[in-house]
Write a protein that holds these residues in place. Sequence first.
Motif, mmCIF file in Angstrom:
data_model
loop_
_atom_site.group_PDB
_atom_site.id
_atom_site.type_symbol
_atom_site.label_atom_id
_atom_site.label_comp_id
_atom_site.label_asym_id
_atom_site.label_seq_id
_atom_site.Cartn_x
_atom_site.Cartn_y
_atom_site.Cartn_z
ATOM 1 N N SER A 117 0.809 -1.221 0.000
ATOM 2 C CA SER A 117 0.000 0.000 0.000
ATOM 3 C C SER A 117 0.837 1.264 0.000
ATOM 4 C CB SER A 117 -0.939 -0.003 1.209
ATOM 5 O OG SER A 117 -0.215 -0.157 2.421
ATOM 6 N N ALA A 118 2.073 1.198 0.504
ATOM 7 C CA ALA A 118 2.941 2.383 0.518
ATOM 8 C C ALA A 118 3.304 2.838 -0.894
ATOM 9 C CB ALA A 118 4.219 2.087 1.307
ATOM 10 N N ASP A 119 3.188 1.928 -1.881
ATOM 11 C CA ASP A 119 3.599 2.237 -3.250
ATOM 12 C C ASP A 119 2.436 2.579 -4.175
ATOM 13 O OD1 ASP A 119 6.049 1.475 -2.269
ATOM 14 O OD2 ASP A 119 6.280 -0.284 -3.558
ATOM 15 N N GLY A 123 -3.577 3.338 -2.047
ATOM 16 C CA GLY A 123 -3.239 2.957 -0.685
ATOM 17 C C GLY A 123 -3.687 1.569 -0.283
ATOM 18 N N LYS A 124 -3.914 0.681 -1.275
ATOM 19 C CA LYS A 124 -4.243 -0.712 -0.987
ATOM 20 C C LYS A 124 -3.093 -1.620 -1.419
ATOM 21 C CE LYS A 124 -9.286 -0.324 -1.610
ATOM 22 N NZ LYS A 124 -10.478 -0.919 -2.293
ATOM 23 N N VAL A 125 -3.086 -2.831 -0.870
ATOM 24 C CA VAL A 125 -2.144 -3.848 -1.326
ATOM 25 C C VAL A 125 -2.732 -4.482 -2.587
ATOM 26 C CG1 VAL A 125 -0.855 -5.931 -0.730
ATOM 27 C CG2 VAL A 125 -1.507 -4.312 1.070
ATOM 28 N N HIS A 126 -1.954 -4.492 -3.672
ATOM 29 C CA HIS A 126 -2.454 -5.001 -4.949
ATOM 30 C C HIS A 126 -1.833 -6.355 -5.284
ATOM 31 C CE1 HIS A 126 -4.605 -1.453 -6.875
ATOM 32 N NE2 HIS A 126 -4.202 -0.988 -5.695
ATOM 33 N N PHE A 127 -2.669 -7.258 -5.837
ATOM 34 C CA PHE A 127 -2.238 -8.592 -6.254
ATOM 35 C C PHE A 127 -2.647 -8.834 -7.703
ATOM 36 C CE2 PHE A 127 -3.098 -8.700 -1.734
ATOM 37 C CZ PHE A 127 -2.094 -9.485 -1.183
ATOM 38 N N THR A 128 -1.703 -9.260 -8.530
ATOM 39 C CA THR A 128 -2.014 -9.718 -9.883
ATOM 40 C C THR A 128 -1.421 -11.110 -10.070
ATOM 41 O OG1 THR A 128 -2.033 -7.483 -10.832
ATOM 42 C CG2 THR A 128 -1.739 -9.315 -12.361
ATOM 43 N N PRO A 129 -2.280 -12.143 -10.167
ATOM 44 C CA PRO A 129 -1.749 -13.489 -10.412
ATOM 45 C C PRO A 129 -0.960 -13.525 -11.719
ATOM 46 C CG PRO A 129 -4.062 -13.589 -9.781
ATOM 47 C CD PRO A 129 -3.745 -12.140 -10.030
ATOM 48 N N LYS A 157 -11.343 -3.551 1.901
ATOM 49 C CA LYS A 157 -10.899 -2.242 2.373
ATOM 50 C C LYS A 157 -9.388 -2.094 2.202
ATOM 51 C CE LYS A 157 -10.725 0.638 6.563
ATOM 52 N NZ LYS A 157 -11.105 0.708 8.009
ATOM 53 N N TYR A 158 -8.672 -3.212 2.306
ATOM 54 C CA TYR A 158 -7.206 -3.163 2.304
ATOM 55 C C TYR A 158 -6.564 -3.814 1.072
ATOM 56 C CZ TYR A 158 -7.887 -2.027 7.239
ATOM 57 O OH TYR A 158 -8.279 -1.432 8.417
ATOM 58 N N PHE A 159 -7.280 -4.746 0.425
ATOM 59 C CA PHE A 159 -6.660 -5.556 -0.621
ATOM 60 C C PHE A 159 -7.395 -5.410 -1.948
ATOM 61 C CE2 PHE A 159 -6.143 -7.992 3.447
ATOM 62 C CZ PHE A 159 -4.812 -7.631 3.655
ATOM 63 N N GLN A 160 -6.635 -5.274 -3.022
ATOM 64 C CA GLN A 160 -7.192 -5.150 -4.364
ATOM 65 C C GLN A 160 -6.660 -6.290 -5.229
ATOM 66 O OE1 GLN A 160 -9.439 -2.685 -5.662
ATOM 67 N NE2 GLN A 160 -9.480 -4.229 -7.280
ATOM 68 N N HIS A 161 -7.572 -7.084 -5.783
ATOM 69 C CA HIS A 161 -7.181 -8.229 -6.603
ATOM 70 C C HIS A 161 -7.495 -7.967 -8.070
ATOM 71 C CE1 HIS A 161 -6.379 -10.956 -3.192
ATOM 72 N NE2 HIS A 161 -7.354 -10.280 -2.590
ATOM 73 N N HIS A 162 -6.546 -8.294 -8.941
ATOM 74 C CA HIS A 162 -6.710 -8.127 -10.385
ATOM 75 C C HIS A 162 -6.749 -9.495 -11.059
ATOM 76 C CE1 HIS A 162 -5.825 -3.833 -9.954
ATOM 77 N NE2 HIS A 162 -4.842 -4.198 -9.149
ATOM 78 N N THR A 163 -7.424 -9.541 -12.201
ATOM 79 C CA THR A 163 -7.367 -10.740 -13.038
ATOM 80 C C THR A 163 -5.983 -10.820 -13.673
ATOM 81 O OG1 THR A 163 -9.712 -10.462 -13.534
ATOM 82 C CG2 THR A 163 -8.472 -11.938 -14.974
ATOM 83 N N HIS A 164 -5.497 -12.031 -13.883
ATOM 84 C CA HIS A 164 -4.188 -12.192 -14.533
ATOM 85 C C HIS A 164 -4.220 -11.589 -15.936
ATOM 86 C CE1 HIS A 164 -6.445 -15.861 -15.628
ATOM 87 N NE2 HIS A 164 -5.757 -15.844 -16.754
#
Length: 445
Positions: A117-119, A123-129, A157-164
Amino acid sequence: MKQVEVNFDGLVGPTHNYAGLSFGNVASLSNAKAFSSPKQAAKQGLQKMKALHDMGMTQGVLAPQARPDIDMLRRLGFTGSDTNVLEQASKRAPEVFRACCSASSMWTANAATVSPSADTSDGKVHFTPANLTNKFHRSLEPAVTGRILQATFANEKYFQHHTHLPDNEHFGDEGAANHTRLCSDYGHAGVEMFVYGRHAFDASKPAPKKFPARQTLEACQAVARLHGLNDETTVYVQQNPDVIDQGVFHNDVISVGNQNVLFYHQQAFHDTQNALDEIQRKFGEQKLHFIRVDTDAVSVQEAIKTYLFNTQIITLPDGHMAIIAPTECQESPAVSAYLDELVTLDTPIKKVHYFDVKQSMRNGGGPACLRLRVAMTGQELEAVNQHTLMSDAVFTRLNQWVDKHYRDQLNVDDLRDAALLNESRTALDELTQILHLGSVYPFQR
């Protein structure tokens, strides 16, 4: 804001096997079709997780994939009962069958790219499989990986998930194995370093000639856009095509970073000096340690054989850094001598801890392959599925689960046995209850 980096290790699955599927991965090919020990592999992984937990690190567990992938075999035209599908596929298309039995999901460094989130702009933690399009057996993973990540990091609220990314070689994405984050502190904005092997849309650019470059620049740029990263703190570095042709299939086989340390081989990058200059400029005025290992000290082949750079560098609670290395590093005169000297130098790295992860090493992955790094604030960590975090109780429970369900020895020929399929499904169904993941596997849905 205070942050901690959590290592989420992949739990080795009950059908762990050596199929020798990965062209360009020397260790994988050299151990093709050897006997494996799923029970030993799982316990070696759990032991490493518990050891890091005991060192004061926050450690997590990610569930494995379900294999054989019966759904994919049906999609490829094999019909009838599960027993019939296994029998048909193993006899009529043995290479395809072995690919659909791959144990490769244990290497969670390839599961996804993570930006803390710092980046990120929101301000969320992002994940892309990772889509892992370069290898068919790995391209089977992204959908289930996405569901496991969503079940582990469920709080929107904290995590954002993306499709690959699109399933196409132009956007070949291998996840965190080609991604390093450098920072003065986990809680401050860092420099996200994406390493690529080739330009997908410009064949005139340098590229390897023998082995494939799995990661494209275009994939790196797409992930950075999805994660809302700032151009001023993002760096794209090309891997040296020559080392890819020597068997360095991912950047984490030739380079690894942690906080203000970049540990890399002399031959790791194309146009090294310009890359390091850009990293330093974007990192700012604070001290950044570039630790270069010269070819004269450790050859590329020795680095591949021992996975010197596929080690973990962790920051211990006392502020010093330690290297988590496979015992193969200790057994190599050149590498052990180098590491013995390294801890005496003026760098943050002061200790080396050796671990036996031979079941993983023989299949082509070291300690760094086994973990996905996720930097989080205290609030974000509290929002994680707590059942996936290592503790004495979780360690005991998962070891009991392995003892109950895993075979001591497995041959590639065993994979056609419907009994093994049913054993694996029973085990994974119970695992999703232990880790409170819900229905993440196709056979559960």
